[in-house]
Enzyme design. Structure first.
Site, mmCIF file in Angstrom:
data_model
loop_
_atom_site.group_PDB
_atom_site.id
_atom_site.type_symbol
_atom_site.label_atom_id
_atom_site.label_comp_id
_atom_site.label_asym_id
_atom_site.label_seq_id
_atom_site.Cartn_x
_atom_site.Cartn_y
_atom_site.Cartn_z
ATOM 1 N N CYS A 175 -9.465 19.882 113.767
ATOM 2 C CA CYS A 175 -10.342 18.780 114.137
ATOM 3 C C CYS A 175 -11.838 19.374 114.339
ATOM 4 O O CYS A 175 -12.655 18.305 114.431
ATOM 5 C CB CYS A 175 -9.948 17.803 115.310
ATOM 6 S SG CYS A 175 -8.455 17.243 115.093
ATOM 7 N N HIS A 310 -16.471 14.409 121.136
ATOM 8 C CA HIS A 310 -15.247 14.398 120.382
ATOM 9 C C HIS A 310 -14.656 12.988 120.686
ATOM 10 O O HIS A 310 -14.167 12.371 119.950
ATOM 11 C CB HIS A 310 -14.412 15.515 120.497
ATOM 12 C CG HIS A 310 -13.421 16.069 119.663
ATOM 13 N ND1 HIS A 310 -13.639 16.140 118.111
ATOM 14 C CD2 HIS A 310 -12.059 15.967 119.711
ATOM 15 C CE1 HIS A 310 -12.557 16.420 117.755
ATOM 16 N NE2 HIS A 310 -11.551 16.353 118.541
ATOM 17 N N HIS A 349 -9.411 8.727 114.994
ATOM 18 C CA HIS A 349 -9.719 10.122 114.951
ATOM 19 C C HIS A 349 -9.275 10.458 113.314
ATOM 20 O O HIS A 349 -8.384 10.957 113.002
ATOM 21 C CB HIS A 349 -8.702 10.906 115.696
ATOM 22 C CG HIS A 349 -9.087 12.255 116.169
ATOM 23 N ND1 HIS A 349 -9.930 12.881 115.243
ATOM 24 C CD2 HIS A 349 -8.568 13.248 116.963
ATOM 25 C CE1 HIS A 349 -9.758 14.198 115.752
ATOM 26 N NE2 HIS A 349 -8.916 14.294 116.638
#
Length: 437
Positions: A175, A310, A349
């Protein structure tokens, strides 16, 4: 601060909710819209089994919700000179990347059709894929599976389609991939490997495997929302997306008349190291990375007005990230409050593309002089003492005033399940007029 910094002169985006243009993306962000929708019904996924996982002992329920791209199955193969059979065999991440890169070039005022032989670089963060049949078999797509499933072909397809002959690198740091790709692209320009580069990230899920994994790990949102930094998160919610930016030296941008949307003042990448399990974030590693990035950027932490975090909405990730951000950016002696948010609260996400969607969000906030709200920020997480820090969640659209030097400063943060962290600091000039490209 560099006398000739790396600057961002163009961008392209594709996000959930049918978003394919920058104005549409900004409209959604500024309006605080959630872009979550039901699972796609055109991918032959085992949805009945997926939605029944919560009945298994130790598994969390999977809601009919995620941040999915509406046009992931669509591709104009003829436009890019690709045969229909090869196009079907290509990972959708390759297809989406090609069209988003094209848009980024057009946004920068660069003719994508006139670049054959140009030594520009391409650096793309990519996600793991399980698209299509196994290569170890006989089917009508045999012969195309090697290039069709290679992660390296995400960057390679862009370079090949445009005729670019500079470095072409796909990046997988989970990620943190897209911010890592930006860091590598900037490093290549500074090292003289290329005069300019495309950098970005993409995530299109070939299967719903990530939902299975996080259902078993009880880290998947049980209510179908990604509540970044909120007091009541139920886990992360997977999404898709793609974003590409155009990078070059400021002197080159000015010589070519390119509009500058931001300066990439500093970026750094590190790893958590040993200790906790590999998937567990490290507040100490993130704090060290932020400090190193601030030093590389040559700015003060007190200059940073916006932090795009994040913000996975997990019970483990958010508290550790908040601790690192508060320790570095939340100086209690600051007279103003740096605002924190996450695009994941809007769109889920997007894994390897998440950092790039966050960076483009920051660039658009700078362009419009407004910090977009982060969803679910009305009830902040209780894991930190908010009274001991000036850090605050961006609960509503807020005017973003430039610093005395005429720039707005922002930070973008991401970290991956394999332990890699990436951080970037950008300076955003006040634009004389808004570009609605």
């Amino acid at each position: 601060m560099s006398v000739d910094p790396i600057v961002i002169v163009g961008m392209g985006v594709e996000a959930p909710g049918g978003i394919e243009t920058l104005p549409d993306f900004w409209s959604a962000l500024a309006g605080g819209r959630e872009l979550i929708g039901p699972f796609p019904r055109d991918r032959d996924w085992p949805l009945a089994e997926l939605f029944a996982l919560g009945r298994l002992d130790g598994w969390a329920p999977v809601r009919d919700a995620g941040g999915f791209l509406d046009g992931a199955t669509e591709f104009d193969a003829q436009f890019f000179g690709i045969t229909p059979r090869e196009a079907v065999a290509m990972d959708p991440q390759q297809r989406v990347s090609m069209r988003v890169a094209w848009r980024a070039l057009e946004h920068a005022g660069i003719n994508p059709g006139a670049l054959d032989g140009d030594p520009a670089g391409v650096f793309m963060g990519v996600s793991i894929t399980e698209y299509g049949p196994r290569a170890a078999g006989v089917n009508e797509y045999s012969g195309y599976r090697g290039t069709g499933t290679a992660l390296g072909a995400v960057a390679g397809r862009i370079s090949h389609g445009l005729g670019l002959v500079g470095p072409s690198i796909s990046v997988d740091t989970a990620c943190a991939s897209s911010l890592t790709a930006v860091h590598q692209a900037a490093s290549a320009i500074r090292a003289g490997e290329c005069d300019w580069a495309l950098a970005g990230g993409v995530c299109v899920m070939g299967t719903p495997g990530a939902f299975y994994e996080f259902s078993k790990n009880n880290a998947l949102a049980t209510d179908g929302h990604c509540r970044s930094y909120a007091a009541d998160p139920t886990g992360t919610l997977w999404g898709e997306g793609a974003g590409v930016i155009v990078l070059e030296r400021e002197s080159r941008a000015k010589a070519l008349g390119h509009r500058i949307y931001g300066q990439l003042l500093g970026s750094r990448v590190n790893h958590n190291g040993a200790g906790a399990p590999i998937a567990v974030p490290s507040a100490d590693a993130q704090r060290r990375l932020i400090e190193a990035t601030v030093a590389a950027a040559g700015v003060s932490v007190d200059d940073i007005g916006l932090i795009e975090g994040h913000g996975t909405g997990t019970a483990v990730g958010d508290p550790l990230e908040l601790a690192a951000l508060a320790a570095t950016y939340g100086n209690p002696d600051r007279s103003d409050a740096p605002l924190l948010g996450s695009v994941k609260s809007n769109a889920g996400h997007a894994q390897a593309a998440s950092g790039m969607l966050g960076l483009i969000k920051v660039l658009l906030c700078g362009e419009h002089g407004t910090i977009a709200p982060s969803l679910w920020a009305d009830r902040p997480a209780t894991d930190i003492d908010w009274s001991a820090t000036t850090l605050r969640l961006a609960a509503e659209a807020t005017e973003w005033k430039p610093r005395p030097d005429g720039l707005r400063y922002a930070a973008v943060s991401s970290f991956g399940v394999a332990g890699t962290n990436a951080h970037a600091i950008v300076g955003l000039p006040v634009l004389e007029e808004t570009n609605h490209g």
